[in-house]
Design a protein around this motif. Structure first.
Motif, short mmCIF file in Angstrom:
data_model
loop_
_atom_site.label_atom_id
_atom_site.label_comp_id
_atom_site.label_asym_id
_atom_site.label_seq_id
_atom_site.Cartn_x
_atom_site.Cartn_y
_atom_site.Cartn_z
N TRP A 50 -15.96 45.31 -0.13
CA TRP A 50 -15.18 44.38 0.70
C TRP A 50 -14.54 45.11 1.89
N ASN A 64 -26.42 52.43 -0.72
CA ASN A 64 -26.78 51.11 -1.21
C ASN A 64 -25.88 50.72 -2.37
N MET A 120 -18.11 42.19 -6.85
CA MET A 120 -18.29 43.00 -5.65
C MET A 120 -18.18 44.48 -6.01
N MET A 174 -29.19 41.70 -0.07
CA MET A 174 -28.49 42.43 0.98
C MET A 174 -27.59 43.51 0.40
N GLY A 175 -27.83 44.74 0.78
CA GLY A 175 -27.01 45.86 0.32
C GLY A 175 -27.70 46.69 -0.74
N ALA A 194 -23.81 41.59 -0.76
CA ALA A 194 -23.74 40.76 -1.98
C ALA A 194 -23.28 41.62 -3.16
N PRO A 195 -22.59 41.01 -4.11
CA PRO A 195 -22.09 41.78 -5.26
C PRO A 195 -23.23 42.22 -6.17
N ALA A 228 -28.84 57.63 1.87
CA ALA A 228 -28.75 56.18 1.65
C ALA A 228 -27.35 55.81 1.20
N GLU A 245 -18.19 45.94 13.28
CA GLU A 245 -17.65 45.55 14.58
C GLU A 245 -17.96 44.07 14.80
N MET A 246 -17.27 43.48 15.77
CA MET A 246 -17.64 42.14 16.22
C MET A 246 -18.99 42.25 16.93
N PRO A 247 -19.85 41.27 16.84
CA PRO A 247 -19.76 40.10 15.97
C PRO A 247 -19.94 40.52 14.50
N LYS A 248 -19.19 39.91 13.63
CA LYS A 248 -19.23 40.25 12.22
C LYS A 248 -20.26 39.39 11.50
N SER A 249 -21.05 40.05 10.67
CA SER A 249 -21.92 39.33 9.76
C SER A 249 -21.18 39.16 8.43
N ARG A 250 -21.85 38.76 7.40
CA ARG A 250 -21.22 38.61 6.10
C ARG A 250 -21.08 39.98 5.42
N ASN A 251 -20.29 40.03 4.37
CA ASN A 251 -20.27 41.24 3.56
C ASN A 251 -21.50 41.29 2.66
#
Lengths: 731, 731
Positions: free
Chosen positions: A296, A491, A291, A465-466, A309-310, A489, A301-307
């Motif tokens: 991490w 990223n 990561m 993602m990221g 990717a490393p 940006a 905010e809620m609703p939370k998605s995933r973190n």
């Protein structure tokens, strides 16, 4: 007796019906491509020279028949004759004496056929190559969407449509002992805080045999570390194991040595005769994608998605900031590219402080010498599987081929310490491709990597993602400069980003007819060479004439135009590489698009003109990728007199060393006058630590010249000095 | 002869040393759990009644020894005796006559042991269950991070720490013919626009045999569609294949019939005797996760990341809007939950128009009857593998167990048409878990699903990119209401979202000592029953007393408090389900947290109090999940007199039908006075189409009452009417 090779004299011809022999054949160069053989025989100029790729179009639709005569080979008892090919592009049959012995789809899987009982001196050996694969879904890269054929050949923004066919890897007959080595496999782990190497190997023999098998592991200094002599008692499988304490690890350049061991295996008969032997260079390292620092802690905010990717590479327990470039095909025809083409290019990459090349999925996977060179140079390799910008099929027939081809690729490259990332392919999870995590092709590649090479990270595609791809322009249609794009940006990794630049004047003169050279215009030779309308998003690509004129007005000559175009590329890429480094450690990679090109373009994002001519931008990138440098963060390229020029000073520092504090002096040079603006004492930098400094401000004076410079000098460390050039906009 | 079962009389005791027999044994209920057996023998009240889970703590640390005597079984020639267990929780040995015949880690893999040569009448059969798995990394769910033991048992915000051990699935001896059916496997595809079913089956016999194998496929009406009688000629593997034209497909409820076929196989000896037979209910459907409408068009600036992941379920080519809930364990002890517990719960779920249950990864995978009921009720199942909120190990020992357990789970559930999603586990890619796409456990699960059940979608975890989990409160610490949270969100799917509510007064009286019942306070029984400090993020969870008091002031009685708390849950969930539906088609799922609970909580996000008592919120959710309804989008719950109340009117409509246009009338009811506010004629709605209407505005009058209502009536369709209650905030 060790195996003995017989090269073959090949000729090639075409036919529209594979059951009917070609009416004409010409000498064939193997490895190579049918297009090149035919062009040579016809006396055509090389396609890169005249740019006339249209006349190759018909070659896609026919069957090509390679033929050779089996030479005189004394096949004594206990000997066997094999046909061996490293690869045939793309779908093909192997026929001997008119009888089909093998059918295959896929260019990356080796062919080995036992001819012992079938081959006689003077027999006709044929390799019949089918018309190029075509999904039937449209024109261009989508034609490649149901095959594992590199998509770039179907036409790209830097590649003509010219689709290679034919025998592209070394191909020969080989006389072997009945008992020979069929496969050498190995797996290793480095454990206990890198203090212990555990290596498992397994040797598969062609048959259950008696005799002796010897293996040894030789360290980088040539000393045998471990090994065994194993008596064979009608075995075909032999396993070995060794432990090495404090192994010498392989490191990417800038982080340590590129230690390489070699693993050798030999097989002897009961009488002690050497029957076969092989050797494998192997480097040991651990590699993970971990990561990114701070990722991490990204809270939503809620609703939370995933973190996210490393995307941080960790080699041997150390995080590595990746500086590198996208490696595209070094030639339109992968069959003609080999060590001679790879070496100078890879040495250029190493010289500008790169530590990774992403082998882009639009192109073919390189030959073994590519990876051997990368191992030795400490250039890490991110290897895409050969899928790009398509929605690859879920059909079982395609998945079968992909499964076999990917397995061949993984097995061929496994053990090269340089190969640190497997990736499913290019931009597959974006709208222009339409694949998703549900696509079976990607799930299959993930599975194959997990099965065969589980300790090398796998990415489904890039970007994930990221991470980010793009931009590819110095200044976009909305007037936004690349500096602003990157400074806004955030990223985890910049895996593609580019600024186009023209080729040298000399190269342009060699490519473009004199009457088209200047001023450049769409259509004709400039467009053929990707100077206009290359990338569908931007009609100006890749010369971007309007951008050059926006800053510098209309050029008077090709020399002036090229100078400004190359300046934009160089200053743009310096700004982007250094900005990505400033975003460390949240950002972990700066990998520009692209390093090389497969044929000479008039303008392109590449740092190198084909075959291996550095553009000035390469020098700029080399400045920006030094381990340690003084750096300036400047919001934009163009300034008007009277405006307050601003630059934020930084010290950028990568790698494992710490460095002493020192003093940066900043100067501005307007025409011939250099003004000292600011001095900044910075404290010692720890390993991998950047430091932000003060913001200098200076009023831009009236001037005639079109550019001015910012110069950063570090007392006593001129190797850390940096220089930037800016445009002074004239009203 | 068909197989014959022998049930066993089990007793159980504990020992700290597995080589030493327990000093005391008690009768054991199988399937069940050692904790329940011991408590019964000791005469303890059921733990749910007294809440004293602490006294079970020591049971985690010892070995439990089940013992039974092998009954008198006449083992004639050609017969075999098998020990069969559906599952033992968690690590265990099977010993016969003091000799260890089997060792296993993992509760989901069936055990089948051939006892024929070892078992004699009166021999001692023992199952030794090890202490519960513990990663050694800390306390709580992290103890489960190197096992495939459901993490919820280690304590959760709605689950006490009480970790089951023991034989949890049916376990018996079985007398079989030497030749019997070992495994029946099948795969199918539905092709040609759903007009053709192609079914492959394979039967594995226990031995190569002569005789006859018959199989048949029986349609939902009981007619044989196809089948074969195959003469066995010393075969152990038999393959079959059939094609069915225009098969009756299985649909989720609300979209069509739940057609179920059955596949039967029988084996006969050479003399025609029936040796073995089995039958499998099977439903046919296609299922994919496809990109949400509009999600490919999401454009980002350069640098571009990937597009979001697809989250729209497509069954038999039709997109389905998912309305459902999270199914958590129906009991702390999965061994005692079976069809009797599942049926009323699942019927409740079906009655409120749910079409999917997500079987959450914190809990154990259900028994076969769960999936049989879901098949029949048309409730789709999203099945998490039993991993949750941990960073599961990459160690080979763990991966071996996970590989076997996941394979068992997939094979057991495959063929149930209701199972439409495999998911790696709960919230694994979030910071509180720390797993990533690189985690080998997830890569392994992806591989297993691809190998065994490739046509059912696989998600690595939930949430994935674009989807959301949370929130879980009516009003958060910053004062933000759940309505605002969702109305600002834009997610592809809402896979968890919750509003807590208290249990009924009657239930609370049964759980809480009279002197603690009112007013509620932290510590003691309320806290034990998750009324305070349950979720670490929110000390008030799950009673959320301060939130209730914020709207309604201090309650005078437990009755009043429960009424307000339950109102918040009901109105909150109505608002959230309907908002998710309004965000269709970009949003594709509304799945609340959670449906049921494993033991009685004083307050919880569940719609159902344990064991199966509906809270008022279930009625609210039932209103909001009707196929068609008039709906109101209101920004907040609480209004003051004099404020302008606003509500945006909608018609929500799911499913395959279109409906005629009609007129919605909106009324506001303040105390006893009902005012007509607005009429809205809406045009016909096509399949799956929502329609937004006008915004009504009305000044909130002065009033005494603490709530007022918005009532929507559809002329001639009272089944589409809706009603909402709001708070009138008193100064």
């Amino acid at each position: 007796m060790m195996p003995k090779r017989y090269n073959l004299e090949w000729s090639v011809g075409y036919t529209s019906d594979p059951s009917v022999s070609p009416s004409k054949t010409v000498p064939a160069s193997v490895p190579g491509a049918v297009q090149l053989d035919w062009a040579r025989a016809e006396g055509w100029p090389h396609f890169w020279q005249d740019g006339d790729v249209g006349r190759y179009a018909w070659m896609e639709k026919v069957y090509w028949v390679y033929s050779a005569t089996v030479p005189k080979v004394a096949l004594e008892e206990g000997k066997r004759l094999f046909f061996v090919s490293g690869g045939v592009d793309y779908r093909f049959l192997v026929r001997l004496g008119g009888k089909t012995l093998h059918a295959q789809e896929g260019m990356f899987s080796k062919v080995e056929l036992d001819f012992s009982h079938a081959a006689g001196d003077g027999q006709l050996l044929e390799v019949i190559v089918f018309p190029i694969p075509d999904s039937g879904l449209g024109e261009g890269r989508i034609e490649a969407s149901s095959s594992v054929k590199p998509a770039v050949s179907y036409g790209w923004d830097f590649h003509p449509r010219l689709v290679p066919s034919g025998i592209w890897r070394e191909t020969f007959l080989e006389l072997r002992e009945d008992t020979h080595i069929k496969e050498l496999n190995f797996d290793y782990v480095v454990e206990e805080g890198l203090a212990l190497l555990r290596l498992d190997l397994s040797v598969e023999l062609s048959r259950a045999a008696k005799g002796l098998l010897e293996w040894s592991l030789v360290d980088p200094q040539g000393a045998v570390v471990d090994g065994e002599s194993i008596h064979l008692d009608e075995q075909s499988m032999v396993d070995g194991f060794c432990e090495v304490h404090d192994p010498e690890l392989w490191w990417p350049r800038g982080y340590g040595e590129q230690s390489l061991y070699s693993l050798t295996v030999s097989v002897h008969g009961e009488n002690g005769d050497l029957l076969d032997a092989c050797s494998h260079t192997i480097g040991f390292r651990t590699v993970r994608l971990v990561m990114n620092h701070g990722a991490w802690e990204d809270t939503t905010e809620m609703p939370k998605s995933r973190n996210v990717a490393p995307m941080t590479l960790e080699l041997n327990g150390r995080r590595v900031f990746v500086k590198g470039s996208n490696w595209v095909a070094p030639d339109v025809f992968p069959g003609v590219a080999g060590e001679d083409a790879y070496r100078p290019l890879l040495e250029q990459a190493a010289s500008c402080h790169f530590n990774l090349l992403r082998c882009w999925g639009g192109a073919a996977v390189g030959k073994p010498s590519f990876f051997e060179l990368c191992d030795r140079l400490g250039l890490m390799v991110w290897q895409d599987f050969p899928l790009a910008c398509n929605c690859y099929s879920d059909r079982p027939e395609f998945l079968d081929v992909l499964g076999e081809e990917s397995e061949s690729i993984i097995r061929q490259l496994k053990g090269h310490p340089s190969v640190v990332i497997w990736c499913g392919g290019n931009e597959l999870y974006n709208s222009w491709s339409g694949m998703t995590d549900q696509s079976k092709a990607i799930r299959l590649l993930n599975k194959k990597c997990l099965e065969i090479d589980p300790d090398t990270p796998f990415l489904p595609t890039s970007p994930i993602m990221g991470a980010g791809h793009g931009g590819y322009l110095f200044r976009d249609a909305s007037g936004k400069e690349c500096f602003e794009v990157f400074q806004r940006a955030r990223n985890s990794a910049y895996v593609e980003f580019g600024v186009p630049g023209p080729a040298s004047v000399e190269k342009l003169r060699s490519l473009l007819p004199e009457d088209e050279l200047f001023p450049p215009r769409p259509g004709g030779a400039w467009e053929l060479r990707h100077g206009f309308g290359a990338w569908d998003v931007c009609p100006e690509s890749w010369l971007c004439l309007e951008v050059i004129e926006h800053y510098f007005g209309r050029s008077e000559s090709i020399e002036e135009l090229v100078q400004w175009g190359q300046l934009l590329q160089s200053e743009g890429l310096k700004g982007l590489f250094e900005e990505a480094r400033r975003q460390k450690p949240y950002c972990s990679m700066a990998v520009n698009w692209c390093f090389n090109e497969p044929w000479p373009a008039a303008a392109n994002n590449s740092l190198i003109s084909w075959p291996c001519e550095a553009k000035p931008a390469l020098r700029g990138v080399k400045q920006s990728c030094r381990t340690t440098l003084a750096s300036a963060r400047v919001k934009r390229f163009a300034w008007r007199s009277g405006e307050l020029f601003e630059a934020e000073l930084w010290m950028l520092h990568d790698g494992l060393d710490s460095v002493k504090g020192d003093r940066v002096e900043a100067y501005l040079r307007f025409e011939d006058e250099e003004s000292f603006v600011l001095g900044w004492y910075f404290d010692a930098l720890e390993e991998d630590e950047n430091r932000v400094g003060p913001v200098l401000r200076f009023q831009v004076p009236e001037m005639e010249a079109q550019t001015f410079r910012l110069i950063l000098r570090v007392e006593g460390r001129p190797d850390w000095n940096s220089e930037y050039e800016f445009c002074c906009l004239q009203d």
